[in-house]
Scaffold this active site. Sequence first.
Site, short mmCIF file in Angstrom:
data_model
loop_
_atom_site.label_atom_id
_atom_site.label_comp_id
_atom_site.label_asym_id
_atom_site.label_seq_id
_atom_site.Cartn_x
_atom_site.Cartn_y
_atom_site.Cartn_z
N PRO A 11 36.97 31.90 36.53
CA PRO A 11 35.66 32.07 35.91
C PRO A 11 35.67 32.87 34.62
CG PRO A 11 35.85 33.34 37.94
CD PRO A 11 37.03 32.43 37.89
N ASN A 12 34.86 32.39 33.70
CA ASN A 12 34.59 33.03 32.40
C ASN A 12 35.72 32.91 31.40
OD1 ASN A 12 31.91 34.00 33.03
ND2 ASN A 12 32.91 35.42 34.43
N ARG A 19 34.29 36.77 22.94
CA ARG A 19 33.78 38.12 23.24
C ARG A 19 34.91 39.01 23.74
NH1 ARG A 19 29.24 36.59 27.17
NH2 ARG A 19 29.21 34.54 26.20
N TYR A 24 40.74 41.10 25.61
CA TYR A 24 41.38 39.79 25.84
C TYR A 24 41.95 39.14 24.58
CZ TYR A 24 38.90 40.35 30.25
OH TYR A 24 38.46 40.83 31.44
N ASN A 76 45.51 32.22 36.63
CA ASN A 76 44.71 33.39 36.28
C ASN A 76 43.37 33.14 36.94
OD1 ASN A 76 43.21 35.45 35.29
ND2 ASN A 76 43.76 35.15 33.13
N ALA A 79 38.07 37.01 37.83
CA ALA A 79 37.51 37.99 38.77
C ALA A 79 37.72 37.59 40.23
CB ALA A 79 36.02 38.19 38.48
N HIS A 82 40.17 39.45 42.56
CA HIS A 82 39.84 40.69 43.27
C HIS A 82 38.93 40.45 44.47
CE1 HIS A 82 41.47 41.99 39.49
NE2 HIS A 82 40.41 41.53 38.82
N ASP A 89 44.18 32.21 50.46
CA ASP A 89 44.63 31.34 51.56
C ASP A 89 45.19 30.02 51.03
OD1 ASP A 89 43.96 33.25 53.43
OD2 ASP A 89 42.13 32.25 54.12
N GLU A 100 51.15 34.44 39.30
CA GLU A 100 49.84 34.99 38.92
C GLU A 100 49.95 35.65 37.54
OE1 GLU A 100 48.92 38.61 40.98
OE2 GLU A 100 46.78 38.27 40.85
N HIS A 102 47.66 37.70 34.34
CA HIS A 102 46.44 38.29 33.80
C HIS A 102 46.68 38.70 32.36
CE1 HIS A 102 44.48 38.22 37.63
NE2 HIS A 102 45.59 38.68 38.15
N ILE A 103 45.70 38.46 31.54
CA ILE A 103 45.81 38.77 30.11
C ILE A 103 45.85 40.29 29.92
CG2 ILE A 103 44.64 38.57 27.88
CD1 ILE A 103 43.35 35.93 29.11
N SER A 104 44.94 40.96 30.59
CA SER A 104 44.85 42.42 30.45
C SER A 104 45.70 43.09 31.53
CB SER A 104 43.39 42.86 30.60
OG SER A 104 42.91 42.54 31.90
N ARG A 109 42.71 49.37 34.19
CA ARG A 109 41.26 49.16 34.05
C ARG A 109 40.52 49.75 35.27
NH1 ARG A 109 40.12 43.17 32.26
NH2 ARG A 109 38.09 44.15 31.79
N ARG A 113 39.61 46.38 39.84
CA ARG A 113 40.55 45.36 39.35
C ARG A 113 41.99 45.64 39.80
NH1 ARG A 113 37.37 42.51 35.52
NH2 ARG A 113 35.90 43.90 34.51
O1 CA2 Z 1 43.00 40.04 32.46
C1 CA2 Z 1 42.73 38.95 32.97
O2 CA2 Z 1 43.29 37.91 32.67
C2 CA2 Z 1 41.61 38.88 34.01
O3 CA2 Z 1 42.01 37.94 35.00
C3 CA2 Z 1 40.38 38.39 33.27
C4 CA2 Z 1 39.14 38.36 34.15
C5 CA2 Z 1 38.94 39.69 34.85
O4 CA2 Z 1 37.84 39.61 35.74
C6 CA2 Z 1 40.18 40.11 35.62
O5 CA2 Z 1 39.94 41.37 36.19
C7 CA2 Z 1 41.37 40.22 34.70
C8 CA2 Z 1 37.90 38.08 33.32
C9 CA2 Z 1 37.95 36.82 32.54
C10 CA2 Z 1 36.76 36.79 31.63
O6 CA2 Z 1 37.19 36.44 30.35
C11 CA2 Z 1 36.36 36.68 29.29
C12 CA2 Z 1 36.91 36.48 28.06
C13 CA2 Z 1 36.16 36.69 26.96
C14 CA2 Z 1 34.83 37.10 27.07
C15 CA2 Z 1 34.29 37.28 28.32
C16 CA2 Z 1 35.06 37.06 29.45
#
Ligand code: CA2
Length: 154
Positions: A11-12, A19, A24, A76, A79, A82, A89, A100, A102-104, A109, A113
Amino acid sequence: MAKTVYVLNGPNLNLLGTREPKTYGRATLKDVEKLCREAARRHELAVEFRQSNHEGEIVDLIHAAAANKAAGIIINAGAYTHTSVAIRDAVAAVAVPVVEVHISNIFARENFRHHSHIAPVAKASLCGFGVGGYALAIDGLAALIGARRKSSKP
Ligand code: CA2
């Protein structure tokens, strides 16, 4: 025929590059797809690149990867990492190596997370390398599965 790696985004992540650049970066999901295809090509792997904002759809994609005998899955889960026992599963249920990504750096954080439902059932996890982590994950998966590396010579 080339083996296929499924790259699944939760998601997202469709908002990537629009943003929160401090967290990110500025690359879009299209840029990430290109990066993955380039990394995979170096290992003679094909890529099925998908994004979904829906938990069940991500579960379905994990099942599809297994049914299509994918060489591996890079995930990836955003959210859902978490929160989602269903995705955990699904990862545990398939006989496909899952990495797995994750970008960040999720451990640098908020506390919520710090826990991943996916990490204990994944073959490997990495975070904090920015979008470059996707290419590193593909390189790591290729090493795990012993994929052929294409020579850079003609
Ligand atoms: O660091 C990551 O890749 C995450 O999986 C990104 C998720 C976050 O919930 C995880 O804790 C860590 C969020 C992805 C949302 O990506 C956005 C990118 C730009 C603007 C808004 C959201």
